[in-house]
Design an enzyme around this catalytic site. Structure first.
Site, PDB file in Angstrom:
ATOM      1  NE  ARG A  58      -2.512   0.945   3.459  1.00  0.00           N
ATOM      2  CZ  ARG A  58      -2.595   0.135   4.559  1.00  0.00           C
ATOM      3  NH1 ARG A  58      -3.462  -1.071   4.431  1.00  0.00           N
ATOM      4  NH2 ARG A  58      -2.098   0.441   5.723  1.00  0.00           N
ATOM      5  CE1 TYR A 113     -15.948  15.413 -12.792  1.00  0.00           C
ATOM      6  CE2 TYR A 113     -15.496  14.983 -10.690  1.00  0.00           C
ATOM      7  CZ  TYR A 113     -15.709  14.319 -12.005  1.00  0.00           C
ATOM      8  OH  TYR A 113     -15.887  13.055 -12.471  1.00  0.00           O
ATOM      9  CG  ASP A 185      -9.853  19.155 -10.415  1.00  0.00           C
ATOM     10  OD1 ASP A 185      -9.120  18.875 -11.581  1.00  0.00           O
ATOM     11  OD2 ASP A 185     -10.737  18.843 -10.502  1.00  0.00           O
ATOM     12  CE  LYS A 210     -11.716  12.736 -16.645  1.00  0.00           C
ATOM     13  NZ  LYS A 210     -12.378  13.632 -15.565  1.00  0.00           N
TER      14      LYS A 210
HETATM   15  C1  LIG Z   1     -12.948  13.698 -14.402  1.00  0.00           C
HETATM   16  C2  LIG Z   1     -12.681  14.654 -13.370  1.00  0.00           C
HETATM   17  C3  LIG Z   1     -12.374  14.269 -12.020  1.00  0.00           C
HETATM   18  C4  LIG Z   1     -12.574  13.029 -11.407  1.00  0.00           C
HETATM   19  O1  LIG Z   1     -11.637  12.183 -11.804  1.00  0.00           O
HETATM   20  P1  LIG Z   1     -12.158  10.601 -11.770  1.00  0.00           P
HETATM   21  O2  LIG Z   1     -10.843   9.718 -12.251  1.00  0.00           O
HETATM   22  O3  LIG Z   1     -13.066  10.348 -12.985  1.00  0.00           O
HETATM   23  O4  LIG Z   1     -12.570  10.167 -10.633  1.00  0.00           O
HETATM   24  C5  LIG Z   1     -12.038  15.380 -11.231  1.00  0.00           C
HETATM   25  N1  LIG Z   1     -11.855  16.568 -11.655  1.00  0.00           N
HETATM   26  C6  LIG Z   1     -12.088  16.849 -12.999  1.00  0.00           C
HETATM   27  C7  LIG Z   1     -11.851  18.393 -13.508  1.00  0.00           C
HETATM   28  C8  LIG Z   1     -12.409  15.832 -13.834  1.00  0.00           C
HETATM   29  O5  LIG Z   1     -12.847  16.355 -15.094  1.00  0.00           O
END
Ligand SMILES: *Cc1c(COP(=O)(O)O)cnc(C)c1O
Length: 394
Positions: A58, A113, A185, A210
């Site tokens: 972990r 988000y 973010d 992403k």
């Molecule tokens: C998709 C996304 C997230 C969350 O990511 P996941 O891997 O789907 O949990 C957080 N912030 C933004 C801006 C996103 O587009």
């Protein structure tokens, strides 16, 4: 492989050279995928002292170490550590749980988000943390929203549906004046195009699902923190017990190696498509901070070195059924959530249902587009067909 002075190299080079230990890998370029929970200690004394480079699955492996070193090299010298978590949303929730306690107040950008908002309104409320949402364009005016117990500010630049561009530098200056933390973010631009830790952000997170993964085949999240915030983040990760599977870490590292070429293409194709769409008679407005006409353009130019392939358009008024017909006609633009992979996507969205600090009234149906790595000529031909179907259905 000498990566001991990575900051002297350009970001593109650091993405390729960092986190490599050729000798330990017996000459192979990539690290193996360590599937492991138990780590054996050579002696009882080592066991008692938890002594060893790796101590338990972990807490990391040679695969996670290679990924962390590479992302740290990309984030820059302000980065004191990179935490690995199983999704982008868990990067948000783990970060907030790491820095907040009952009785604290949190400021959150209204364009954040939506699942981040759900976490604040749901779990944080239950744990006794109060959230206030603010206008993404507030800038230094955020000062008046601070309370004596405001502990952190969560921003997203730009918001991943409506694309307003908060002034992170101005927000960070005010926030630090109040002794609070700035959390960003940074999924849209990635640290390659937005060096947020250099611009006053204390904790910068990525939905690595992403662009870092880049192929729509993993769920993954990262938390990068400066020296002030890293002890809280690393403790939070340890206490919560979050980690990611080794195959996903390996794929995320492989994604980082080619991030610069993929993102450069998303940047070029995205802006090309945005300009083409801005000139279409069916389109009322394109929401892309890289366009000179966008309200966030000056901040984007000052703070970012590129754009990704995600932006939105506002169509001239049309019934939802006609817009659905358009979406059903498109062949290259798939309909699906997420983004950052090699493929193009189109989804309708509406922020009005959940915004609380600002009113969202774009004046027509809105579509979010992800411009993938296909030829832009083919993408334009696909949208041409879609617009023809839209007109026919009105
Ligand atoms: C998709 C996304 C997230 C969350 O990511 P996941 O891997 O789907 O949990 C957080 N912030 C933004 C801006 C996103 O587009």
């Amino acid at each position: 492989m000498d990566s001991s002075h990575p900051q002297e190299q350009q970001a593109e080079t650091r993405l390729v050279t960092s986190g490599r230990d050729t000798k330990a890998q017996k000459g192979f370029v990539n690290p193996p995928v360590f599937h492991g929970s138990t780590v054996l200690y050579p002696t009882a004394e080592d066991l008692h002292a938890h002594r060893g480079e790796f101590t338990y699955g972990r807490h990391g492996s040679p695969t996670t170490k290679a990924f962390q070193e590479t992302l740290m090299a990309l984030e820059g010298p302000q980065c004191a550590g990179v935490g690995i978590v199983p999704s982008g949303l868990s990067a948000i929730s783990t970060t907030l749980l790491s820095v907040l306690k009952a009785g604290d107040h949190l400021l959150v950008c209204d364009n954040v988000y939506r699942p981040s908002r759900n976490f604040c309104n749901g779990m944080l409320t239950r744990l006794g943390v109060e959230t206030t949402y603010f206008d993404p364009m507030i800038g230094a005016g955020i000062d008046k929203l601070f309370k004596p117990n405001t502990r952190a500010v969560l921003v997203e630049a730009p918001g991943s549906q409506s694309f307003e561009m908060p002034d992170i530098r101005a927000i960070a200056e005010v926030t630090h004046g109040h002794g609070a933390l700035v959390i960003d973010d940074n999924t849209w631009a990635t640290p390659l195009y937005h060096r947020s830790l250099e611009q006053g952000v204390d904790i910068s997170m990525q939905a690595a699902t992403k662009y870092i993964g880049g192929h729509s085949d993993i769920m993954f999240g990262t938390i990068s923190a400066n020296a002030k915030a890293w002890p809280m983040v690393t403790e939070g990760i340890r206490l919560l017990g979050v980690c990611a599977g080794p195959d996903d870490v390996f794929l995320a590292l492989r994604g980082l190696r080619t991030l610069s070429v993929r993102l450069a293409q998303h940047h070029r194709s995205g802006l090309d498509m945005a300009r083409w769409l801005a000139a279409r008679p069916e389109v009322a407005r394109v929401l892309h901070p890289g366009l000179e006409t966008d309200p966030g353009h000056a901040i984007w130019k000052r703070d970012f070195t590129g754009a990704s392939g995600l932006f939105s358009i506002v169509l001239k008024p049309a019934p939802q059924k006609a817009v659905d017909t358009m979406l059903n006609t498109l062949k290259l633009f798939g309909m699906g959530f997420s983004w950052g992979g090699f493929e193009s996507l189109a989804i309708p969205f509406d922020c009005d249902a959940y915004r609380t600090a600002t009113k969202w009234s774009p004046g027509g149906p809105t579509l979010r587009l992800h411009i993938g790595l296909e030829s832009v000529d083919d993408l334009k031909a696909d949208l041409d067909r879609g617009f023809a179907a839209l007109k026919a259905a009105m």
